[in-house]
Design a protein around this motif. Structure first.
Motif, PDB file in Angstrom:
ATOM      1  N   SER A 422       0.830  -1.200   0.000  1.00  0.00           N
ATOM      2  CA  SER A 422       0.000   0.000   0.000  1.00  0.00           C
ATOM      3  C   SER A 422       0.864   1.250   0.000  1.00  0.00           C
ATOM      4  O   SER A 422       2.066   1.211   0.278  1.00  0.00           O
ATOM      5  N   THR A 423       0.229   2.385  -0.300  1.00  0.00           N
ATOM      6  CA  THR A 423       0.936   3.672  -0.290  1.00  0.00           C
ATOM      7  C   THR A 423       1.481   3.968   1.101  1.00  0.00           C
ATOM      8  O   THR A 423       2.605   4.490   1.239  1.00  0.00           O
ATOM      9  N   LYS A 424       0.730   3.640   2.117  1.00  0.00           N
ATOM     10  CA  LYS A 424       1.189   3.841   3.491  1.00  0.00           C
ATOM     11  C   LYS A 424       2.435   3.006   3.772  1.00  0.00           C
ATOM     12  O   LYS A 424       3.404   3.480   4.377  1.00  0.00           O
ATOM     13  N   GLU A 425       2.421   1.748   3.315  1.00  0.00           N
ATOM     14  CA  GLU A 425       3.593   0.891   3.502  1.00  0.00           C
ATOM     15  C   GLU A 425       4.801   1.411   2.741  1.00  0.00           C
ATOM     16  O   GLU A 425       5.946   1.299   3.195  1.00  0.00           O
ATOM     17  N   GLN A 426       4.559   1.981   1.558  1.00  0.00           N
ATOM     18  CA  GLN A 426       5.657   2.570   0.792  1.00  0.00           C
ATOM     19  C   GLN A 426       6.325   3.690   1.569  1.00  0.00           C
ATOM     20  O   GLN A 426       7.557   3.781   1.627  1.00  0.00           O
ATOM     21  N   ARG A 427       5.514   4.579   2.166  1.00  0.00           N
ATOM     22  CA  ARG A 427       6.072   5.682   2.950  1.00  0.00           C
ATOM     23  C   ARG A 427       6.867   5.168   4.141  1.00  0.00           C
ATOM     24  O   ARG A 427       7.963   5.668   4.437  1.00  0.00           O
ATOM     25  N   GLU A 428       6.327   4.165   4.812  1.00  0.00           N
ATOM     26  CA  GLU A 428       7.033   3.583   5.962  1.00  0.00           C
ATOM     27  C   GLU A 428       8.355   2.956   5.531  1.00  0.00           C
ATOM     28  O   GLU A 428       9.382   3.106   6.206  1.00  0.00           O
ATOM     29  N   LEU A 429       8.332   2.265   4.392  1.00  0.00           N
ATOM     30  CA  LEU A 429       9.543   1.612   3.900  1.00  0.00           C
ATOM     31  C   LEU A 429      10.583   2.653   3.495  1.00  0.00           C
ATOM     32  O   LEU A 429      11.773   2.501   3.793  1.00  0.00           O
ATOM     33  N   ASN A 430      10.140   3.718   2.823  1.00  0.00           N
ATOM     34  CA  ASN A 430      11.083   4.773   2.425  1.00  0.00           C
ATOM     35  C   ASN A 430      11.770   5.382   3.645  1.00  0.00           C
ATOM     36  O   ASN A 430      12.979   5.635   3.636  1.00  0.00           O
ATOM     37  N   LYS A 431      11.007   5.647   4.693  1.00  0.00           N
ATOM     38  CA  LYS A 431      11.586   6.217   5.916  1.00  0.00           C
ATOM     39  C   LYS A 431      12.575   5.256   6.549  1.00  0.00           C
ATOM     40  O   LYS A 431      13.651   5.657   7.001  1.00  0.00           O
ATOM     41  N   ALA A 432      12.216   3.978   6.576  1.00  0.00           N
ATOM     42  CA  ALA A 432      13.104   2.984   7.180  1.00  0.00           C
ATOM     43  C   ALA A 432      14.384   2.815   6.372  1.00  0.00           C
ATOM     44  O   ALA A 432      15.485   2.720   6.926  1.00  0.00           O
ATOM     45  N   LEU A 433      14.240   2.789   5.054  1.00  0.00           N
ATOM     46  CA  LEU A 433      15.433   2.712   4.209  1.00  0.00           C
ATOM     47  C   LEU A 433      16.303   3.949   4.392  1.00  0.00           C
ATOM     48  O   LEU A 433      17.536   3.874   4.353  1.00  0.00           O
ATOM     49  N   GLY A 434      15.664   5.097   4.615  1.00  0.00           N
ATOM     50  CA  GLY A 434      16.412   6.322   4.876  1.00  0.00           C
ATOM     51  C   GLY A 434      17.215   6.233   6.159  1.00  0.00           C
ATOM     52  O   GLY A 434      18.392   6.621   6.199  1.00  0.00           O
ATOM     53  N   ARG A 435      16.588   5.717   7.206  1.00  0.00           N
ATOM     54  CA  ARG A 435      17.313   5.555   8.483  1.00  0.00           C
ATOM     55  C   ARG A 435      18.473   4.591   8.328  1.00  0.00           C
ATOM     56  O   ARG A 435      19.578   4.823   8.844  1.00  0.00           O
ATOM     57  N   LEU A 436      18.225   3.508   7.597  1.00  0.00           N
ATOM     58  CA  LEU A 436      19.282   2.519   7.367  1.00  0.00           C
ATOM     59  C   LEU A 436      20.437   3.133   6.578  1.00  0.00           C
ATOM     60  O   LEU A 436      21.616   2.974   6.945  1.00  0.00           O
ATOM     61  N   ALA A 437      20.115   3.838   5.500  1.00  0.00           N
ATOM     62  CA  ALA A 437      21.146   4.455   4.660  1.00  0.00           C
ATOM     63  C   ALA A 437      21.919   5.510   5.439  1.00  0.00           C
ATOM     64  O   ALA A 437      23.155   5.590   5.346  1.00  0.00           O
ATOM     65  N   LEU A 438      21.206   6.318   6.209  1.00  0.00           N
ATOM     66  CA  LEU A 438      21.853   7.377   6.980  1.00  0.00           C
ATOM     67  C   LEU A 438      22.834   6.788   7.992  1.00  0.00           C
ATOM     68  O   LEU A 438      23.962   7.263   8.148  1.00  0.00           O
ATOM     69  N   ARG A 439      22.412   5.742   8.640  1.00  0.00           N
ATOM     70  CA  ARG A 439      23.287   5.093   9.633  1.00  0.00           C
ATOM     71  C   ARG A 439      24.505   4.468   8.958  1.00  0.00           C
ATOM     72  O   ARG A 439      25.628   4.561   9.461  1.00  0.00           O
ATOM     73  N   ASP A 440      24.281   3.855   7.798  1.00  0.00           N
ATOM     74  CA  ASP A 440      25.396   3.214   7.099  1.00  0.00           C
ATOM     75  C   ASP A 440      26.436   4.242   6.666  1.00  0.00           C
ATOM     76  O   ASP A 440      27.638   4.058   6.869  1.00  0.00           O
TER      77      ASP A 440
END
Length: 933
Positions: A422-440
């Motif tokens: 869903s669109t909501k899941e997409q937004r959640e995934l984008n934020k999580a990938l952002g946190r992961l990328a930022l930490r890396d």
């Protein structure tokens, strides 16, 4: 009749058939459906027929079986019968077919591409169908033997590395002449391919790998350098080859010590092994996190010296430590030419959907799309744009962030048929990938290569279908790329499909600009200065291009950079000079306004950059005032990154208002680089060639035309006329070289050169024009006839000498030799001897404390300008460690005073050069501490 079985073919045994079915039943595809033979074939990169043959018990090639087994998480030994052991009284074990081993190990590179759009069935394109080969330009240094022609005022130019078009190589010429033919100083043995993100470096290296196999030129060994760094520790290349690579290549039952030694012998035997090192910039762990090129230089020793090496690296990382691998020949991948190659790629992409491709080309060609024309001149971004346009014709983005945003949205639409979220899941995934990328990126221990446990801390477990990790893996944002060799449990390693998407997601996770800069002037150690760390530049630019970031926040960020004060500015009383990190902050701001075109400070920023790059008229002193060469070069370089339209307008204004001819010519050259075939640039350069008879004006002008006006009739006519009127032979030869490079290779232009030969009466001019004719069309019968007639008509011969300097072989790093050179620098009675000692010292004494101290003393005490300048340049060779740089900054800062600037500007300039170099490498807090020590 039974089928014939090739010795390289194998068949599955009965137990293996059961394991195949069990493995197949336990897998699910992207849609969550049962795994099919087609899924296996697609994942393994083989045909569906091959999979069906193997499952049915028929023989197939061993290399196909290996990739099929890996796709189903099985081992080869699980599926086929082991060959009977050779009895002791018979011959030794069968030799390993290393060529076949390398071929099998390259299978992932056959399937992997930096353009993920092609991975989706609805947008997948045949690589050969859309591939537009890129040209390369060799990075060259001025030859030392010319130093006698330079005065002390320009002597440093001999040694300063710079990019210039000595020779442009098309794709096939690069392979045949450099790699196969062995042209160049290393004879194709040590090659570095550099370029910007998405420039096609990995694609070219993949092409080289399979080309080496196809031509049977040796054994290509592919190493993704990011795999060497894990959690702050770095595996050296020798260990990686002997352990990780060989363990993946050879079954455990066959990997004996003899086999390991045999492979090392392959490396040692006449450059037989090609080490293909991908992604130097992705190397992290230990000192490699800060100086990856130095780390590569340290590791290419021992038996690795006998191998051929081709490596890839991002442009900014290479430029930050350009002398670390000075023995390498460096080739920079050129962007697509606009519009020719960009249009060709679009035509190839859309094929029979030509009307859609024509509409995209028309949209790109419109005046308001000037910035986007530059943006899509890299293969990755152009492919993304084509994919977006193919799916739905939407408004084209003007920023990098806008392009990646549309790409992400299109990506999710493509995946709806495979893995719906869903669109909501997409937004959640984008934020999580952002946190992961930022930490890396922030932790930097194994950048771009993420262990499963590291991802799980942010996204949950991959086998939990409700987790974000599982969703990212199913969608393809994160992909399994191997196992962690340092992990006893063989933990899996994942990566974002392309590093630029990791940077984009990281930019999405940054809420405010104080994440990049939180300046505490009195105590920088307590502040945040990611603006000076190269790995954050792309993230910052992407953050600026986000539409959801408030305009005022962007304004505030850029204003903070423009007004940044580093507290390290002895020359504060010198008009228009800034501190070292103040320049760095300002240059970053200039690049940022390309992503934020409405910035209120944009006009002022571009004007200041042009002022630093080309100088200004000092009314008090009534003369044209210029800045230090390093400031000039960086300012000119950043003009290509900043707001394109404003840069063009400002340069045109400078050309029309400046009374300084040299400045006008240089500005026209820069204008042409930013905007090829710019009418103002062409007009000025042609006018300068026709008006001025000085070599210092004519030759640079002709070289500039060569670079910015290929095939342009105005440029061709101007150079043609100048050849006919020039009275100076060397200038005539140089101008003819420019003419040769801009003419079209057709009959009309061949006739033009033949006419010139008939008209010219000077023997030297005959010779150079005839040579141009031969190079333009070597096999043309008309050209051959013209040359034959020329030889018949002229009775004189043109001869010239070739001279080459040779350096003495020296004992590198030998303490006694270094000590003797240092003593010679201190005691020599003549400057020539002292300079020779300095030249040899910078080759053997990297980071040696005695050498550093001697050069510091020499710059501080020598009265000879050329000697000081040579010593200043030598620091760029021997000074690599930050700890040593601190001492140099502390020693030289006191030479950057107003009184020295006024009374001994050359000494000021030499010290400034060395500290500038340090400021490009050191962290800002470390530099601040050294400055105030």
């Amino acid at each position: 009749m039974g089928e014939t079985r090739n010795r390289n073919s194998v068949r599955v045994n009965e137990e293996g058939k059961n394991k195949l079915q069990e493995a197949k039943a336990g897998k699910r595809n992207y849609n969550g459906n049962l795994w099919t033979d087609l899924d296996t074939a697609t994942e393994a990169g083989v045909s569906e027929k091959t999979v069906e043959r193997f499952f049915s018990g028929k023989t197939v090639s061993k290399k196909s079986v290996i990739v099929i087994a890996k796709t189903l998480d099985l081992e080869l030994t699980d599926l086929i019968d082991a060959k009977p052991t050779t009895p002791p009284h018979e011959t030794a074990a069968t030799p390993i077919d290393w060529r076949e081993v390398c071929n099998i190990m390259l299978e992932p590179q056959r399937r992997t591409t930096s353009n993920f759009i092609m991975q989706d069935e609805s947008a997948r394109k045949d690589k050969e169908q859309i591939y537009v080969p890129l040209a390369l330009v060799q990075r060259t240094k001025t030859d030392k033997r010319d130093k006698g022609n330079f005065s002390p005022d320009a002597g440093t130019q001999l040694y300063e590395p710079q990019y210039e078009t000595q020779q442009r190589f098309e794709h096939e010429a690069f392979l045949s002449q450099i790699l196969e033919g062995g042209e160049g100083k290393t004879k194709g043995q040590q090659i570095a391919v550099i370029g910007e993100p998405g420039a096609g470096k990995t694609t070219l290296l993949q092409t080289i790998a399979f080309w080496v196999l196809e031509k049977d030129l040796g054994l290509p060994v592919w190493i993704s350098l990011a795999d060497l760094g894990r959690n702050g520790t770095l595996t050296n290349i020798q260990t990686y080859i002997c352990n990780s690579w060989l363990e993946q290549a050879i079954p455990a039952t066959q990997l004996t010590q003899e086999v390991r030694e045999d492979f090392i012998k392959q490396i040692q035997q006449g450059r037989r092994v090609w080490l293909l090192l991908d992604g130097v910039d992705e190397m992290y762990g230990g000192e490699a996190s800060h100086q990856p090129l130095e780390e590569i230089s340290r590791q290419l020793t021992g038996w690795l010296r006998s191998s051929r090496v081709v490596l890839t690296c991002r442009l900014n990382v290479w430029q930050a430590d350009v002398n670390a691998l000075e023995t390498f020949e460096t080739y920079r991948l050129l962007d697509f030419d606009y519009p020719q190659q960009v249009h060709q790629f679009i035509d190839n992409w859309f094929g029979n959907l030509s009307k859609k491709g024509e509409r995209l080309k028309a949209e790109l060609d419109s005046a308001e799309r000037v910035r986007l024309q530059d943006l899509v001149q890299t293969p990755l971004r152009l492919a993304l744009l084509c994919g977006i346009w193919q799916g739905e014709e939407e408004k084209l983005p003007e920023t990098k962030a806008g392009l990646y945003h549309q790409c992400v949205q299109q990506f999710y639409r493509w995946k709806q048929n495979r893995f719906r979220i869903s669109t909501k899941e997409q937004r959640e995934l984008n934020k999580a990938l952002g946190r992961l990328a930022l930490r890396d990126i922030n932790e930097g221990s194994s950048r771009f290569r993420l262990r499963e446990s590291f991802i799980s801390e942010e996204l949950g477990d991959v086998d939990d279908e409700a987790s974000l990790f599982y969703k990212a893996w199913q969608l393809g944002w994160l992909n399994h790329v191997g196992i962690a060799s340092e992990s006893p449990s063989k933990e899996k390693v994942y990566a974002f499909y392309h590093a630029t998407f990791e940077e984009y997601f990281a930019a999405l996770a940054v809420d405010d600009w104080d994440y990049f800069l939180n300046h505490v002037p009195e105590n920088p150690q307590q502040g945040i200065h990611r603006i000076f760390e190269p790995q954050w530049k792309e993230v910052i630019l992407l953050w600026l291009g986000r539409e959801d970031v408030k305009k005022q926040h962007k304004e505030d960020f850029i204003k903070a950079l423009v007004e940044f004060e580093d507290g390290c500015n002895n020359q504060s009383q010198i008009p228009n000079w800034k501190g070292f990190y103040e320049y760095r902050a300002y240059f970053l701001a200039a690049a940022m306004i390309a992503e934020f075109k409405d910035c209120a400070l944009a006009d002022a920023i571009v004007k200041q950059i042009v002022k630093w790059g080309f100088g200004y008229f000092n009314f008090e002193k009534q003369k044209w005032q210029k800045f230090d060469k390093r400031i000039e070069e960086k300012a000119k370089a950043v003009l290509a990154e900043t707001n394109r339209k404003k840069a063009i307008d400002t340069l045109e204004e400078l050309i029309y208002t400046s009374q300084n001819e040299q400045t006008c010519m240089l500005a026209a050259r820069s204008l042409g680089k930013i905007n090829k075939e710019n009418p103002t640039a062409l007009t000025i350069l042609v006018e300068f060639m026709n008006t001025f008879q000085y070599k210092s004006i004519q030759m640079p002008a002709s070289e500039s035309l060569e670079k910015i006006a290929k095939y342009h009739p105005t440029a061709m006519t101007a150079l043609e006329e100048l050849i006919g009127t020039s009275q100076e032979e060397y200038s005539c030869m140089q101008i003819s070289e420019s003419f040769k490079k801009i003419v079209k290779y057709n009959a009309t232009d061949i006739i033009k050169i033949m006419d010139l030969i008939d008209d010219l009466r000077n023997e030297f001019k005959h010779w150079i024009m005839a040579r141009s004719l031969g190079k333009i069309d070597k096999d043309n019968p008309t050209a051959i006839t013209a040359l034959a007639d020329l030889i018949h008509d002229l009775n004189a011969k043109y001869t010239h000498k070739k001279a080459a300097e040779s350096l003495d072989k020296i004992a590198k790093d030998h303490p006694k030799f270094i000590t003797e050179l240092v003593e010679l620098i201190r005691t020599a009675e003549d400057e020539y001897t002292r300079r020779l000692a300095v030249e040899r010292l910078d080759k053997i004494a990297k980071d040696h404390p005695l050498a550093i101290t001697a050069l510091v003393e020499l710059i501080g005490t020598s009265k000879d300008e050329y000697t000081r300048r040579l010593a200043a340049y030598s620091f760029s060779k021997i000074l690599t460690e930050s700890e040593n740089m601190k001492a140099v900054v502390t020693a030289f800062k006191n030479y950057l005073l107003d009184e020295i600037y006024e009374n001994d500007f050359e000494q000021f300039k030499d010290c400034y050069q060395v500290i500038w170099q340090c400021a490009q490498t050191m962290t800002y807090p470390a530099f601040y501490k050294a400055w105030h020590c």
